[in-house]
Write a protein that holds these residues in place. Sequence first.
Motif, short mmCIF file in Angstrom:
data_model
loop_
_atom_site.label_atom_id
_atom_site.label_comp_id
_atom_site.label_asym_id
_atom_site.label_seq_id
_atom_site.Cartn_x
_atom_site.Cartn_y
_atom_site.Cartn_z
N GLU A 1 0.82 -1.22 0.00
CA GLU A 1 0.00 0.00 0.00
C GLU A 1 0.85 1.27 0.00
O GLU A 1 0.38 2.34 -0.36
CB GLU A 1 -0.86 0.02 1.28
N ALA A 2 2.11 1.14 0.45
CA ALA A 2 2.98 2.31 0.50
C ALA A 2 3.42 2.75 -0.90
O ALA A 2 3.78 3.91 -1.10
CB ALA A 2 4.22 2.00 1.35
N LYS A 3 3.39 1.81 -1.86
CA LYS A 3 3.98 2.10 -3.17
C LYS A 3 2.96 2.71 -4.12
O LYS A 3 2.64 2.14 -5.16
CB LYS A 3 4.60 0.82 -3.75
N ARG A 4 2.41 3.87 -3.70
CA ARG A 4 1.39 4.51 -4.52
C ARG A 4 1.86 5.89 -4.98
O ARG A 4 2.46 6.63 -4.22
CB ARG A 4 0.09 4.65 -3.73
N LEU A 5 1.54 6.20 -6.23
CA LEU A 5 1.94 7.48 -6.80
C LEU A 5 1.30 8.64 -6.04
O LEU A 5 1.96 9.66 -5.79
CB LEU A 5 1.50 7.50 -8.27
N ASP A 6 0.04 8.50 -5.64
CA ASP A 6 -0.61 9.62 -4.94
C ASP A 6 0.06 9.85 -3.59
O ASP A 6 0.19 10.98 -3.12
CB ASP A 6 -2.12 9.41 -4.80
N LEU A 7 0.53 8.76 -2.97
CA LEU A 7 1.22 8.93 -1.68
C LEU A 7 2.56 9.64 -1.90
O LEU A 7 2.94 10.53 -1.13
CB LEU A 7 1.42 7.56 -1.01
N ALA A 8 3.26 9.25 -2.97
CA ALA A 8 4.53 9.94 -3.29
C ALA A 8 4.24 11.44 -3.45
O ALA A 8 4.97 12.28 -2.92
CB ALA A 8 5.14 9.36 -4.56
N GLY A 9 3.15 11.76 -4.12
CA GLY A 9 2.76 13.17 -4.31
C GLY A 9 2.53 13.87 -2.98
O GLY A 9 2.99 14.99 -2.76
N GLU A 10 1.84 13.17 -2.07
CA GLU A 10 1.60 13.78 -0.75
C GLU A 10 2.92 14.02 -0.02
O GLU A 10 3.10 15.04 0.65
CB GLU A 10 0.71 12.86 0.10
N LEU A 11 3.82 13.06 -0.13
CA LEU A 11 5.10 13.22 0.57
C LEU A 11 5.90 14.40 0.00
O LEU A 11 6.47 15.19 0.74
CB LEU A 11 5.93 11.93 0.50
N TRP A 12 5.91 14.51 -1.34
CA TRP A 12 6.63 15.65 -1.95
C TRP A 12 6.05 16.97 -1.43
O TRP A 12 6.80 17.88 -1.09
CB TRP A 12 6.53 15.59 -3.48
N SER A 13 4.70 17.04 -1.37
CA SER A 13 4.07 18.28 -0.90
C SER A 13 4.47 18.56 0.54
O SER A 13 4.84 19.70 0.88
CB SER A 13 2.55 18.18 -0.98
N SER A 14 4.42 17.52 1.40
CA SER A 14 4.73 17.85 2.79
C SER A 14 6.21 18.16 2.96
O SER A 14 6.58 18.98 3.82
CB SER A 14 4.22 16.79 3.78
N LYS B 1 14.61 21.10 0.64
CA LYS B 1 15.37 21.77 -0.42
C LYS B 1 16.33 20.77 -1.06
O LYS B 1 16.37 19.61 -0.66
CB LYS B 1 16.18 22.93 0.17
N ARG B 2 17.14 21.26 -2.00
CA ARG B 2 18.06 20.35 -2.70
C ARG B 2 19.08 19.72 -1.76
O ARG B 2 19.62 18.66 -2.04
CB ARG B 2 18.82 21.13 -3.80
N ASP B 3 19.34 20.39 -0.63
CA ASP B 3 20.32 19.79 0.31
C ASP B 3 19.62 18.91 1.36
O ASP B 3 20.26 18.45 2.30
CB ASP B 3 21.17 20.87 0.98
N SER B 4 18.31 18.67 1.21
CA SER B 4 17.63 17.74 2.12
C SER B 4 17.98 16.31 1.73
O SER B 4 18.48 16.06 0.63
CB SER B 4 16.11 17.91 2.02
N PHE C 1 12.36 14.15 -6.23
CA PHE C 1 12.15 15.42 -5.52
C PHE C 1 13.22 16.41 -5.94
O PHE C 1 14.43 16.14 -5.82
CB PHE C 1 12.20 15.17 -4.00
N LEU C 2 12.79 17.55 -6.46
CA LEU C 2 13.73 18.58 -6.94
C LEU C 2 14.81 17.98 -7.85
O LEU C 2 15.98 18.29 -7.75
CB LEU C 2 14.36 19.32 -5.75
N ARG C 3 14.41 17.05 -8.66
CA ARG C 3 15.25 16.30 -9.62
C ARG C 3 16.29 15.41 -8.94
O ARG C 3 17.29 15.03 -9.54
CB ARG C 3 15.96 17.23 -10.59
N GLY C 4 16.03 15.07 -7.70
CA GLY C 4 16.91 14.08 -7.06
C GLY C 4 17.68 14.64 -5.88
O GLY C 4 18.49 15.55 -6.03
N ILE C 5 17.38 14.11 -4.68
CA ILE C 5 18.15 14.49 -3.49
C ILE C 5 18.79 13.22 -2.91
O ILE C 5 18.47 12.11 -3.32
CB ILE C 5 17.27 15.20 -2.43
N ARG C 6 19.70 13.42 -1.96
CA ARG C 6 20.43 12.29 -1.37
C ARG C 6 19.48 11.40 -0.57
O ARG C 6 18.50 11.88 -0.02
CB ARG C 6 21.50 12.82 -0.41
N TRP C 7 19.84 10.12 -0.51
CA TRP C 7 19.03 9.27 0.36
C TRP C 7 19.85 8.13 0.96
O TRP C 7 20.92 7.79 0.46
CB TRP C 7 17.77 8.77 -0.34
N PHE C 8 19.34 7.61 2.06
CA PHE C 8 20.02 6.58 2.85
C PHE C 8 19.01 5.48 3.14
O PHE C 8 17.81 5.72 3.18
CB PHE C 8 20.51 7.19 4.17
#
Length: 364
Positions: free
Chosen positions: A77-90, A97-100, A121-128
Amino acid sequence: MAAPVRLELRHASGVTPILIGRGVADEGLAELAGRLAGGRLFTISTARVMALHGEVLELLRARGIEPECLVAPEGEEAKRLDLAGELWSSMLRSGGKRDSAVLAFGGGSVGDLSGFVAGAFLRGIRWFQLPTTLLAQADAAIGGKSAVDLPEAKNSVGLFHHPELVICDAALLATLPPRELRSGLFEIVKVAALFDPPLLDAIGAQLEPLLAGDAEALAPIVAEAVRLKVEIVVEDPEDRGRRALLNFGHTLGHAIESALDYQGLTHGEAVAFGMLFALRLARRRGLEADATEHVTALIGRIGLPPLPPLEPERLVETIARDKKARESGLGWILPLGLGQGAESIAVPAAELDRELRRFLQSQS
Ligand SMILES: NC(=O)c1ccc[n+]([C@@H]2O[C@H](COP(=O)([O-])OP(=O)(O)OC[C@H]3O[C@@H](n4cnc5c(N)ncnc54)[C@H](O)[C@@H]3O)[C@@H](O)[C@H]2O)c1
Ligand SMILES: [Zn+2]
């Protein structure tokens, strides 16, 4: 206690260190904190993982980093496009920002969602990644593939975006239900059957502690599975050749998951049924009976639930749509022999239909 293992995955955008072992979360999060020079950290997790293991994030707080938590639903259920959209908004609303950066803290579903969210997000930010299921530690968190599902097909929108660090702490697996441990073992059986028969034997020999979530037993199995996956991904980062062999069991597996609306079976279980079916197709093309039986028996010992009733027509339709949309003619991944890799074979429609009916009957 076995020493932690540190592996490195080299790729076009750099190197991803992968830390594996019991208790490596402390060391891994300290490294993460050191790498984050300012900027916000958005942690994507689920309520269950936060309740069970949220305290490991205290280490970040102790270093002045607030791991702002964004909660996703449990499972696929986590792998939903609308949820990704909500996360980007929040993330935008709270000053992303780009350094997030993003920290994926959960199973493969959270990992796939997080990689997608971070990668776009913002064309790609770092992730772990701090994966918390066996399946995610041994497979999903490795290799930089991420995706969300559409109603038409699983993993149909996604991207390649490598995490900066992956922390596989076997101690986190102690709370996994046996079914999730089995699910992870099936995905390890997949790679072991194709490339590493001794790993199959190690799983068979240690099944009891592995299914009990024993970190000492799990850590070396995870390390070996990761080593294999790294080797394959380095050789074929974009999934055009050898890496595609890791789809062993996934052609039917994905169709089963989609036909069941991602309910009733875990991803690993669906893949296990897919492997059993692929082994039958391979057997018809000369795969030795010994090899077929060896893998089939191990899958049986790990333990599958009954396959829910499925309509063969619907499965065939989903498989055909999937192949057409995504795999440009890529065939079924059929093993050549224990540890001897696999080949991609086009299975004629009539044979597929007949064998699938037989298979479903044999499972009912
Ligand atoms: N990107 C890749 O290369 C790749 C590879 C393999 C699989 N996958 C994807 O991974 C997903 C499956 O991941 P999964 O098997 O980890 O399942 P999952 O992420 O759906 O997690 C299963 C359940 O276990 C819970 N959970 C997580 N950690 C826990 C813990 N430590 N203790 C107790 N409960 C815990 C979760 O909250 C969830 O409810 C599928 O969507 C699959 O397509 C991706
Ligand atoms: Zn899989």
